[in-house]
Design a protein around this motif. Structure first.
Motif, mmCIF file in Angstrom:
data_model
loop_
_atom_site.group_PDB
_atom_site.id
_atom_site.type_symbol
_atom_site.label_atom_id
_atom_site.label_comp_id
_atom_site.label_asym_id
_atom_site.label_seq_id
_atom_site.Cartn_x
_atom_site.Cartn_y
_atom_site.Cartn_z
ATOM 1 N N SER A 32 0.825 -1.213 0.000
ATOM 2 C CA SER A 32 0.000 0.000 0.000
ATOM 3 C C SER A 32 0.857 1.261 0.000
ATOM 4 O O SER A 32 0.533 2.225 -0.694
ATOM 5 C CB SER A 32 -0.972 0.002 1.182
ATOM 6 O OG SER A 32 -0.264 0.033 2.401
ATOM 7 N N THR A 33 1.958 1.268 0.727
ATOM 8 C CA THR A 33 2.819 2.456 0.700
ATOM 9 C C THR A 33 3.559 2.576 -0.628
ATOM 10 O O THR A 33 3.876 3.682 -1.056
ATOM 11 C CB THR A 33 3.826 2.466 1.871
ATOM 12 O OG1 THR A 33 4.629 1.283 1.827
ATOM 13 C CG2 THR A 33 3.111 2.572 3.202
ATOM 14 N N ALA A 34 3.814 1.452 -1.290
ATOM 15 C CA ALA A 34 4.426 1.520 -2.622
ATOM 16 C C ALA A 34 3.469 2.203 -3.588
ATOM 17 O O ALA A 34 3.886 3.005 -4.432
ATOM 18 C CB ALA A 34 4.780 0.123 -3.111
ATOM 19 N N GLY A 35 2.194 1.894 -3.481
ATOM 20 C CA GLY A 35 1.207 2.577 -4.320
ATOM 21 C C GLY A 35 1.110 4.051 -3.988
ATOM 22 O O GLY A 35 0.932 4.893 -4.878
ATOM 23 N N LEU A 36 1.248 4.370 -2.711
ATOM 24 C CA LEU A 36 1.200 5.781 -2.300
ATOM 25 C C LEU A 36 2.404 6.576 -2.785
ATOM 26 O O LEU A 36 2.337 7.802 -2.872
ATOM 27 C CB LEU A 36 1.112 5.885 -0.772
ATOM 28 C CG LEU A 36 -0.217 5.518 -0.133
ATOM 29 C CD1 LEU A 36 -0.096 5.536 1.390
ATOM 30 C CD2 LEU A 36 -1.298 6.481 -0.587
ATOM 31 N N LEU A 37 3.493 5.888 -3.099
ATOM 32 C CA LEU A 37 4.681 6.584 -3.613
ATOM 33 C C LEU A 37 4.364 7.364 -4.886
ATOM 34 O O LEU A 37 5.036 8.346 -5.205
ATOM 35 C CB LEU A 37 5.813 5.594 -3.898
ATOM 36 C CG LEU A 37 6.575 5.060 -2.691
ATOM 37 C CD1 LEU A 37 7.503 3.928 -3.113
ATOM 38 C CD2 LEU A 37 7.364 6.161 -2.023
ATOM 39 N N LEU A 38 3.334 6.937 -5.604
ATOM 40 C CA LEU A 38 2.955 7.613 -6.838
ATOM 41 C C LEU A 38 2.259 8.941 -6.579
ATOM 42 O O LEU A 38 2.218 9.796 -7.458
ATOM 43 C CB LEU A 38 2.039 6.708 -7.670
ATOM 44 C CG LEU A 38 2.634 5.359 -8.070
ATOM 45 C CD1 LEU A 38 1.570 4.492 -8.723
ATOM 46 C CD2 LEU A 38 3.819 5.557 -8.980
ATOM 47 N N THR A 39 1.702 9.116 -5.388
ATOM 48 C CA THR A 39 0.884 10.310 -5.130
ATOM 49 C C THR A 39 1.346 11.170 -3.967
ATOM 50 O O THR A 39 0.923 12.314 -3.865
ATOM 51 C CB THR A 39 -0.575 9.902 -4.857
ATOM 52 O OG1 THR A 39 -0.610 9.064 -3.702
ATOM 53 C CG2 THR A 39 -1.171 9.190 -6.052
ATOM 54 N N SER A 40 2.185 10.659 -3.079
ATOM 55 C CA SER A 40 2.522 11.404 -1.873
ATOM 56 C C SER A 40 4.023 11.398 -1.621
ATOM 57 O O SER A 40 4.691 10.385 -1.824
ATOM 58 C CB SER A 40 1.797 10.788 -0.675
ATOM 59 O OG SER A 40 2.243 11.367 0.521
ATOM 60 N N SER A 41 4.535 12.508 -1.136
ATOM 61 C CA SER A 41 5.953 12.577 -0.807
ATOM 62 C C SER A 41 6.247 11.920 0.544
ATOM 63 O O SER A 41 7.363 11.489 0.798
ATOM 64 C CB SER A 41 6.418 14.032 -0.778
ATOM 65 O OG SER A 41 5.693 14.748 0.208
ATOM 66 N N ARG A 42 5.259 11.829 1.410
ATOM 67 C CA ARG A 42 5.449 11.202 2.724
ATOM 68 C C ARG A 42 5.486 9.681 2.642
ATOM 69 O O ARG A 42 5.903 9.021 3.575
ATOM 70 C CB ARG A 42 4.334 11.613 3.674
ATOM 71 C CG ARG A 42 4.394 13.065 4.042
ATOM 72 C CD ARG A 42 3.344 13.378 5.047
ATOM 73 N NE ARG A 42 3.368 14.804 5.349
ATOM 74 C CZ ARG A 42 2.490 15.404 6.078
ATOM 75 N NH1 ARG A 42 1.485 14.727 6.590
ATOM 76 N NH2 ARG A 42 2.588 16.690 6.312
ATOM 77 N N ALA A 43 5.024 9.133 1.558
ATOM 78 C CA ALA A 43 4.956 7.680 1.417
ATOM 79 C C ALA A 43 6.345 7.049 1.437
ATOM 80 O O ALA A 43 6.502 5.918 1.888
ATOM 81 C CB ALA A 43 4.234 7.305 0.139
ATOM 82 N N TYR A 44 7.358 7.780 1.000
ATOM 83 C CA TYR A 44 8.713 7.228 1.005
ATOM 84 C C TYR A 44 9.151 6.886 2.424
ATOM 85 O O TYR A 44 9.713 5.821 2.672
ATOM 86 C CB TYR A 44 9.716 8.194 0.358
ATOM 87 C CG TYR A 44 11.123 7.661 0.393
ATOM 88 C CD1 TYR A 44 11.536 6.704 -0.528
ATOM 89 C CD2 TYR A 44 12.024 8.072 1.368
ATOM 90 C CE1 TYR A 44 12.814 6.182 -0.487
ATOM 91 C CE2 TYR A 44 13.303 7.547 1.416
ATOM 92 C CZ TYR A 44 13.699 6.610 0.491
ATOM 93 O OH TYR A 44 14.957 6.086 0.544
#
Length: 135
Positions: A32-44
C-alpha cells in the motif's frame, strides 16, 4: 509430561501463526505504501520504515518456524521455506536501496503471495508442523 508437551506445541503454533500474520500484514503495508509513492511525498518515509518492520517480521518468522519445529521433531521444510523467504527479503531490501524497481516490484508481489500461502498453511493446520513421513 504429556500435558507440558501439548502446551509447548500449542504455544509454538500460536507463535507461528502470529509471526506469519505479522509478516503478511507488513507486506501488505509495504504494497500500500508503494502505491502511495505515486501520489505522496510522505509515502517514502512510510515505505522505508515499513521495510524495516517487514525484514524484522521475516526474521521473526524464521525464529517461529525453528521453535515450532524443534520440540515436535516434525519436518524441517517450513524452516527451509522461512529461511528462503528471509533471503528473498534481503534481496528485496537490496533492490529497493539500489532503486531497481523493475525487479523490486515483481519480487514484492511474489513475496506477498508466498506470505499469504504461509499464513493460510499456518492457520489451516491443527498442528503447526507435520511430522516427517518415512525416509
Amino acid at each position: 509430561m504429556p500435558r507440558q508437551a501439548t502446551t509447548t506445541t500449542a504455544r509454538g503454533g500460536t507463535f507461528l501463526r502470529t509471526a506469519a500474520a505479522l509478516q503478511t500484514l507488513a507486506l501488505f503495508f509495504q504494497a500500500s505504501t508503494a502505491g502511495l509513492l505515486l501520489t505522496s511525498s510522505r509515502a517514502y518515509t512510510l515505505h522505508d520504515y515499513g521495510s524495516k518492520v517487514m525484514y524484522g517480521a521475516a526474521m521473526l518468522y524464521v525464529l517461529a518456524t525453528v521453535l515450532a519445529w524443534r520440540p515436535g521433531g516434525g519436518s524441517p521444510r517450513p524452516v527451509l521455506y522461512s529461511t528462503g523467504f528471509l533471503v528473498l527479503a534481503s534481496a528485496q531490501v537490496a533492490l529497493g536501496v539500489a532503486h531497481v524497481a523493475s525487479l523490486h516490484v515483481p519480487l514484492g508481489v511474489l513475496m506477498c503471495a508466498l506470505s499469504v500461502l504461509a499464513l493460510v498453511r499456518a492457520l489451516s493446520s491443527g498442528s503447526p508442523l507435520r511430522p516427517a513421513t518415512g525416509s
